[in-house]
Enzyme design. Structure first.
Site, PDB file in Angstrom:
ATOM      1  N   TYR A 135      -3.582  -0.287   6.832  1.00  0.00           N
ATOM      2  CA  TYR A 135      -4.335   0.026   5.619  1.00  0.00           C
ATOM      3  C   TYR A 135      -3.307  -0.006   4.493  1.00  0.00           C
ATOM      4  O   TYR A 135      -2.232   0.586   4.611  1.00  0.00           O
ATOM      5  CB  TYR A 135      -4.960   1.418   5.661  1.00  0.00           C
ATOM      6  CG  TYR A 135      -5.878   1.706   6.814  1.00  0.00           C
ATOM      7  CD1 TYR A 135      -6.646   0.710   7.390  1.00  0.00           C
ATOM      8  CD2 TYR A 135      -5.989   3.004   7.324  1.00  0.00           C
ATOM      9  CE1 TYR A 135      -7.495   0.996   8.441  1.00  0.00           C
ATOM     10  CE2 TYR A 135      -6.834   3.293   8.369  1.00  0.00           C
ATOM     11  CZ  TYR A 135      -7.584   2.289   8.934  1.00  0.00           C
ATOM     12  OH  TYR A 135      -8.420   2.575   9.971  1.00  0.00           O
ATOM     13  N   CYS A 144      -2.303   3.637   3.459  1.00  0.00           N
ATOM     14  CA  CYS A 144      -2.038   4.657   4.473  1.00  0.00           C
ATOM     15  C   CYS A 144      -0.559   5.042   4.402  1.00  0.00           C
ATOM     16  O   CYS A 144       0.310   4.170   4.410  1.00  0.00           O
ATOM     17  CB  CYS A 144      -2.381   4.110   5.853  1.00  0.00           C
ATOM     18  SG  CYS A 144      -1.596   4.980   7.229  1.00  0.00           S
ATOM     19  N   PHE A 189       1.552   6.213   6.553  1.00  0.00           N
ATOM     20  CA  PHE A 189       2.341   5.731   7.685  1.00  0.00           C
ATOM     21  C   PHE A 189       2.519   4.216   7.634  1.00  0.00           C
ATOM     22  O   PHE A 189       3.578   3.691   7.984  1.00  0.00           O
ATOM     23  CB  PHE A 189       1.686   6.158   8.998  1.00  0.00           C
ATOM     24  CG  PHE A 189       1.596   7.653   9.163  1.00  0.00           C
ATOM     25  CD1 PHE A 189       2.742   8.403   9.402  1.00  0.00           C
ATOM     26  CD2 PHE A 189       0.386   8.309   9.076  1.00  0.00           C
ATOM     27  CE1 PHE A 189       2.676   9.785   9.552  1.00  0.00           C
ATOM     28  CE2 PHE A 189       0.300   9.681   9.212  1.00  0.00           C
ATOM     29  CZ  PHE A 189       1.451  10.427   9.454  1.00  0.00           C
ATOM     30  N   CYS A 190       1.487   3.520   7.174  1.00  0.00           N
ATOM     31  CA  CYS A 190       1.590   2.066   7.023  1.00  0.00           C
ATOM     32  C   CYS A 190       2.578   1.719   5.913  1.00  0.00           C
ATOM     33  O   CYS A 190       3.359   0.772   6.038  1.00  0.00           O
ATOM     34  CB  CYS A 190       0.223   1.464   6.714  1.00  0.00           C
ATOM     35  SG  CYS A 190      -1.005   1.691   8.027  1.00  0.00           S
TER      36      CYS A 190
END
Length: 405
Positions: A141, A144, A146-147
């Site tokens: 995403y 996101c 973490f992304c």
């Protein structure tokens, strides 16, 4: 002669009867001169008169009834839209028949038997003059945290890779995977297809591979990050071991043990503390939540990647769900009543450590993996009101701009 007297007698009787009060049939009521009477079957009261002569209580009651009717209509429309969206989503899922990929071996779950289905990349990151023996695909995403952390790492170290943007509601692009979270990195080299899950494992595994100069294959590096499954109150859970540890020959790097341990500690702090202060702040109010998703759509180029109905479903349904979820996350992670203060506290905690170290970055003169992790998760909310407030109320903007430069 007698006949004449009889007729005269009859006329006199009739004359007396016409004026006698005992004969109501012939009573006359003379009207005053110059007055005309109009017969009206009811009172003269039109709509204007009704409103003018209503009491305040009656007016308030009518206003409340009108508002109640309006609320009922709005609730009905909203319910219809949600029901229609869910029906469309379920019908869409029913039409999709995607087989999950994996392997029969339980010891090396990261090895895939076949590559994932082909999806058009949202973009391809290619560094001119950079040769790479493997193909890397990032499923993500755009906003996101973490992304963003995984993407910042890949960009900083100059990896070439394709980006597959995942629809956060439909999740079509990851239906092939048993692991349903993002980010996911798929690395293909030779006849091997390796799936790397979790942003911290992606960073640790690929950094270990990078430092070891290709002497150790990725398959062997991934053996160092086993997944342990266990039952917790009847629910199966999975945990990846050693995900903050770097697997390389220590003789190939000139770093002290204290430096490596400090970096590992801050990387864990990003995942356990900093990132949990973001969602309750970004989705603090319905307005902030909707504005955040509209910004996500813009920077993620959802208009180019998804159909109109998918995009609007993600924006409006996602904003509503995340606003509600943000309240639960606030309680789960024991944030302050004013969640902004919790975000400011985390920023100041990081800045205090930098000040004590006396260097521009936690890695010294150059960023290390801890710097990249903090910067990565903060880029996820860079365009949101929450980060703007953090820049105004703390000095995080100075360090952030140095990282960006």
């Amino acid at each position: 002669m007698s006949l004449s007297r009889a007729i005269l007698s009859t006329r006199l009787c009739l004359t007396k009867a016409s004026v006698s009060s005992s004969c109501p049939l012939f009573r006359l009521h003379p009207a005053p001169c110059g007055v005309r009477k109009l017969h009206v079957p009811g009172p003269v009261l039109g709509p204007g008169a009704d409103h003018k002569y209503q009491s305040q209580e009656e007016k308030d009651e009518k206003a409340r009834a009108a508002k109640k009717k309006q609320r009922v209509v709005l609730i009905g429309l909203s319910a219809g839209l949600v029901a229609g969206g869910l029906y469309g989503y379920l019908a869409y899922r029913k039409r999709q028949k995607v087989t999950t990929l994996g392997n029969d071996s339980q010891t090396k779950e990261f090895l895939l038997d076949t590559p994932p289905p082909q999806f058009p990349p949202a973009r391809s990151i290619v560094i001119p003059g950079r040769s790479q023996s493997c193909k890397i695909t990032l499923f993500q995403y755009q906003t996101c945290p973490f992304c963003c952390k995984a993407r910042v790492f890949l960009d900083y170290f100059g990896f070439n890779y394709d980006v597959i943007e995942v629809n956060s509601v439909m999740r079509t692009q990851v239906k092939w995977s048993k692991y349903k979270k993002v980010p996911i990195v798929v690395v293909q080299y030779g006849d091997k297809v390796i799936q790397v899950n979790d942003s911290s494992v992606i960073v640790s595994a690929l950094y270990s591979l990078l430092v070891d100069s290709g002497d150790t294959p990725l398959e062997q590096v991934m053996d160092c990050y086993p997944t342990i499954r266990y039952m917790d109150e009847g629910v199966e859970k999975a945990e990846i071991q050693n995900k903050y540890f770097l697997m390389f020959n220590e003789t190939k790097v000139s770093r002290t043990k204290e430096d490596i341990v400090e970096e590992r500690r801050w990387r864990r702090w990003v995942d356990d503390e900093l990132v949990h202060s973001l969602s309750p702040n970004v989705y603090r109010t319905p307005g902030e939540s909707l504005a955040a998703f509209q910004w996500f759509s813009e920077v993620g180029r959802w208009e180019e990647l998804f159909s109109a109905w998918e995009r609007y479903l993600v924006i409006y349904l996602g904003a509503s769900v995340m606003w509600l979820l943000g309240k639960r996350l606030k309680k789960r992670h024991n944030l302050k009543d004013d969640v902004r203060q919790s975000l400011y506290d985390q920023c100041n905690h990081w800045l205090k450590a930098l000040s004590k170290k006396g260097t521009p970055f936690m890695g010294g003169d150059q960023p290390n993996l801890a710097d990249l992790a903090v910067f990565g998760v903060l880029t996820a909310v860079e365009g949101c009101e929450a980060f703007g407030d953090a820049r105004n109320e703390t000095k995080i903007g100075g360090w952030f701009d140095r990282m960006k430069g």
